[in-house]
Scaffold this motif. Structure first.
Motif, mmCIF file in Angstrom:
data_model
loop_
_atom_site.group_PDB
_atom_site.id
_atom_site.type_symbol
_atom_site.label_atom_id
_atom_site.label_comp_id
_atom_site.label_asym_id
_atom_site.label_seq_id
_atom_site.Cartn_x
_atom_site.Cartn_y
_atom_site.Cartn_z
ATOM 1 N N GLY A 26 19.836 12.375 -39.813
ATOM 2 C CA GLY A 26 20.450 11.446 -40.754
ATOM 3 C C GLY A 26 21.478 12.165 -41.603
ATOM 4 N N SER A 27 21.924 11.509 -42.647
ATOM 5 C CA SER A 27 22.963 12.063 -43.516
ATOM 6 C C SER A 27 22.336 12.984 -44.568
ATOM 7 C CB SER A 27 23.731 10.935 -44.187
ATOM 8 O OG SER A 27 24.301 10.068 -43.221
ATOM 9 N N ILE A 28 21.828 14.119 -44.080
ATOM 10 C CA ILE A 28 21.052 15.027 -44.928
ATOM 11 C C ILE A 28 21.936 16.105 -45.537
ATOM 12 C CG2 ILE A 28 19.182 16.716 -44.942
ATOM 13 C CD1 ILE A 28 17.950 15.115 -42.603
ATOM 14 N N VAL A 29 21.756 16.294 -46.830
ATOM 15 C CA VAL A 29 22.430 17.390 -47.516
ATOM 16 C C VAL A 29 21.496 18.597 -47.580
ATOM 17 C CG1 VAL A 29 23.432 18.165 -49.697
ATOM 18 C CG2 VAL A 29 23.841 15.820 -48.882
ATOM 19 N N SER A 30 20.263 18.367 -48.008
ATOM 20 C CA SER A 30 19.280 19.450 -48.062
ATOM 21 C C SER A 30 17.878 18.848 -48.105
ATOM 22 C CB SER A 30 19.496 20.344 -49.288
ATOM 23 O OG SER A 30 19.271 19.630 -50.480
ATOM 24 N N ILE A 31 16.906 19.680 -47.760
ATOM 25 C CA ILE A 31 15.508 19.286 -47.793
ATOM 26 C C ILE A 31 14.744 20.350 -48.569
ATOM 27 C CG2 ILE A 31 13.450 18.700 -46.454
ATOM 28 C CD1 ILE A 31 15.291 18.105 -44.081
ATOM 29 N N SER A 32 13.895 19.936 -49.487
ATOM 30 C CA SER A 32 13.127 20.910 -50.255
ATOM 31 C C SER A 32 11.911 21.343 -49.436
ATOM 32 C CB SER A 32 12.757 20.345 -51.614
ATOM 33 O OG SER A 32 12.028 19.151 -51.457
ATOM 34 N N THR A 33 10.721 21.194 -49.981
ATOM 35 C CA THR A 33 9.540 21.662 -49.266
ATOM 36 C C THR A 33 9.230 20.790 -48.055
ATOM 37 O OG1 THR A 33 8.585 22.617 -51.264
ATOM 38 C CG2 THR A 33 7.065 22.101 -49.474
ATOM 39 N N MET A 34 8.935 21.441 -46.937
ATOM 40 C CA MET A 34 8.501 20.750 -45.729
ATOM 41 C C MET A 34 7.106 21.243 -45.386
ATOM 42 S SD MET A 34 11.960 20.693 -43.439
ATOM 43 C CE MET A 34 11.452 19.245 -42.485
ATOM 44 N N GLY A 35 6.386 20.400 -44.662
ATOM 45 C CA GLY A 35 5.020 20.800 -44.354
ATOM 46 C C GLY A 35 4.481 20.118 -43.123
ATOM 47 N N TRP A 36 3.373 20.650 -42.664
ATOM 48 C CA TRP A 36 2.614 20.054 -41.567
ATOM 49 C C TRP A 36 1.247 19.647 -42.115
ATOM 50 C CZ3 TRP A 36 4.512 18.837 -36.915
ATOM 51 C CH2 TRP A 36 5.710 19.452 -36.512
ATOM 52 N N TYR A 37 0.836 18.450 -41.723
ATOM 53 C CA TYR A 37 -0.457 17.902 -42.087
ATOM 54 C C TYR A 37 -1.138 17.451 -40.808
ATOM 55 C CZ TYR A 37 1.292 17.814 -46.869
ATOM 56 O OH TYR A 37 1.805 18.173 -48.098
ATOM 57 N N ARG A 38 -2.436 17.280 -40.870
ATOM 58 C CA ARG A 38 -3.139 16.784 -39.692
ATOM 59 C C ARG A 38 -4.239 15.833 -40.096
ATOM 60 N NH1 ARG A 38 -6.065 22.417 -37.624
ATOM 61 N NH2 ARG A 38 -7.615 22.584 -39.306
ATOM 62 N N GLN A 39 -4.517 14.927 -39.165
ATOM 63 C CA GLN A 39 -5.565 13.932 -39.389
ATOM 64 C C GLN A 39 -6.400 13.803 -38.124
ATOM 65 O OE1 GLN A 39 -4.158 10.105 -40.700
ATOM 66 N NE2 GLN A 39 -6.145 9.587 -41.573
ATOM 67 N N ALA A 40 -7.637 14.255 -38.218
ATOM 68 C CA ALA A 40 -8.568 14.092 -37.109
ATOM 69 C C ALA A 40 -9.138 12.676 -37.148
ATOM 70 C CB ALA A 40 -9.680 15.124 -37.209
ATOM 71 N N SER A 41 -9.629 12.240 -36.015
ATOM 72 C CA SER A 41 -10.150 10.886 -35.904
ATOM 73 C C SER A 41 -11.267 10.648 -36.924
ATOM 74 C CB SER A 41 -10.679 10.646 -34.490
ATOM 75 O OG SER A 41 -11.181 9.344 -34.356
ATOM 76 N N GLY A 42 -11.120 9.611 -37.729
ATOM 77 C CA GLY A 42 -12.137 9.263 -38.706
ATOM 78 C C GLY A 42 -12.129 10.080 -39.972
ATOM 79 N N LYS A 43 -11.120 10.946 -40.120
ATOM 80 C CA LYS A 43 -11.057 11.808 -41.298
ATOM 81 C C LYS A 43 -9.753 11.593 -42.055
ATOM 82 C CE LYS A 43 -14.065 15.427 -39.469
ATOM 83 N NZ LYS A 43 -14.242 16.886 -39.249
ATOM 84 N N GLN A 44 -9.681 12.127 -43.252
ATOM 85 C CA GLN A 44 -8.475 11.991 -44.048
ATOM 86 C C GLN A 44 -7.414 12.972 -43.569
ATOM 87 O OE1 GLN A 44 -9.736 12.972 -48.046
ATOM 88 N NE2 GLN A 44 -9.407 15.158 -47.751
ATOM 89 N N ARG A 45 -6.177 12.711 -43.973
ATOM 90 C CA ARG A 45 -5.082 13.600 -43.643
ATOM 91 C C ARG A 45 -5.106 14.795 -44.589
ATOM 92 N NH1 ARG A 45 0.788 10.969 -42.819
ATOM 93 N NH2 ARG A 45 -0.585 9.661 -41.539
ATOM 94 N N ASP A 46 -5.056 15.983 -44.014
ATOM 95 C CA ASP A 46 -5.122 17.213 -44.801
ATOM 96 C C ASP A 46 -3.902 18.092 -44.547
ATOM 97 O OD1 ASP A 46 -8.656 17.446 -44.151
ATOM 98 O OD2 ASP A 46 -7.653 16.704 -45.954
ATOM 99 N N VAL A 47 -3.552 18.884 -45.540
ATOM 100 C CA VAL A 47 -2.437 19.808 -45.388
ATOM 101 C C VAL A 47 -2.836 20.957 -44.477
ATOM 102 C CG1 VAL A 47 -3.068 21.099 -47.453
ATOM 103 C CG2 VAL A 47 -0.703 21.145 -46.619
ATOM 104 N N VAL A 48 -1.913 21.356 -43.615
ATOM 105 C CA VAL A 48 -2.098 22.510 -42.748
ATOM 106 C C VAL A 48 -1.297 23.695 -43.284
ATOM 107 C CG1 VAL A 48 -1.753 23.455 -40.437
ATOM 108 C CG2 VAL A 48 -2.496 21.067 -40.727
ATOM 109 N N ALA A 49 -0.008 23.452 -43.518
ATOM 110 C CA ALA A 49 0.871 24.510 -44.013
ATOM 111 C C ALA A 49 2.109 23.883 -44.631
ATOM 112 C CB ALA A 49 1.271 25.455 -42.879
ATOM 113 N N THR A 50 2.667 24.561 -45.624
ATOM 114 C CA THR A 50 3.909 24.118 -46.236
ATOM 115 C C THR A 50 4.861 25.301 -46.377
ATOM 116 O OG1 THR A 50 3.101 24.502 -48.495
ATOM 117 C CG2 THR A 50 2.763 22.299 -47.561
ATOM 118 N N ILE A 51 6.140 24.978 -46.464
ATOM 119 C CA ILE A 51 7.159 26.009 -46.622
ATOM 120 C C ILE A 51 8.270 25.468 -47.514
ATOM 121 C CG2 ILE A 51 8.285 25.333 -44.448
ATOM 122 C CD1 ILE A 51 9.035 28.326 -44.106
#
Length: 121
Positions: A26-51
């Motif tokens: 898209g028309s992106i100028v910059s992005i601050s923090t990015m991260g990966w999250y995961r959600q196992a079946s039947g569980k809440q979404r949790d953070v894996v890693a951020t940068i």
């Protein structure tokens, strides 16, 4: 319109490796923090890693020493190298950007659609 799209998921045996990628478009100028999250079946979404944009990383205790997050600011990409995968890593993995500066304004907390990672023999 700004979008995040993940790729690289799949089925892998325990002990194996996968590399996830997330492309912001898209028309992106910059992005601050990015991260990966995961959600196992039947569980809440949790953070894996951020940068942060400057490269400061944080990891969930469960993946420290096995996963590595990295990014390419010029390409608006973030990656997750996953080694020594375990069955408990099975989940849908989501990419997140907490603040995107676009040419026309700001977008907060944008998510991708997710990519399935299954660790099984």
């Amino acid at each position: 319109q700004v979008q995040l799209e993940e790729s690289g998921g799949g089925l892998v045996q325990p002990g194996g490796s996968l590399r996830l990628s997330c492309a912001a478009s898209g028309s992106i100028v910059s992005i601050s923090t990015m991260g990966w999250y995961r959600q196992a079946s039947g569980k809440q979404r949790d953070v894996v890693a951020t940068i942060t944009r400057g490269g400061t990383t944080n990891y969930a205790d469960s993946v420290k020493g096995r996963f590595t997050i990295s990014r390419d600011n010029a390409k608006n990409m973030v990656y997750l190298q996953m080694n020594s995968l375990k069955p408990e890593d099975t989940a849908v993995y989501y990419c997140n950007a907490d603040l995107i500066r676009a040419t026309w304004g700001r977008i907060y907390d944008r998510w991708g659609q997710g990519t399935q990672v299954t660790v099984s023999s």
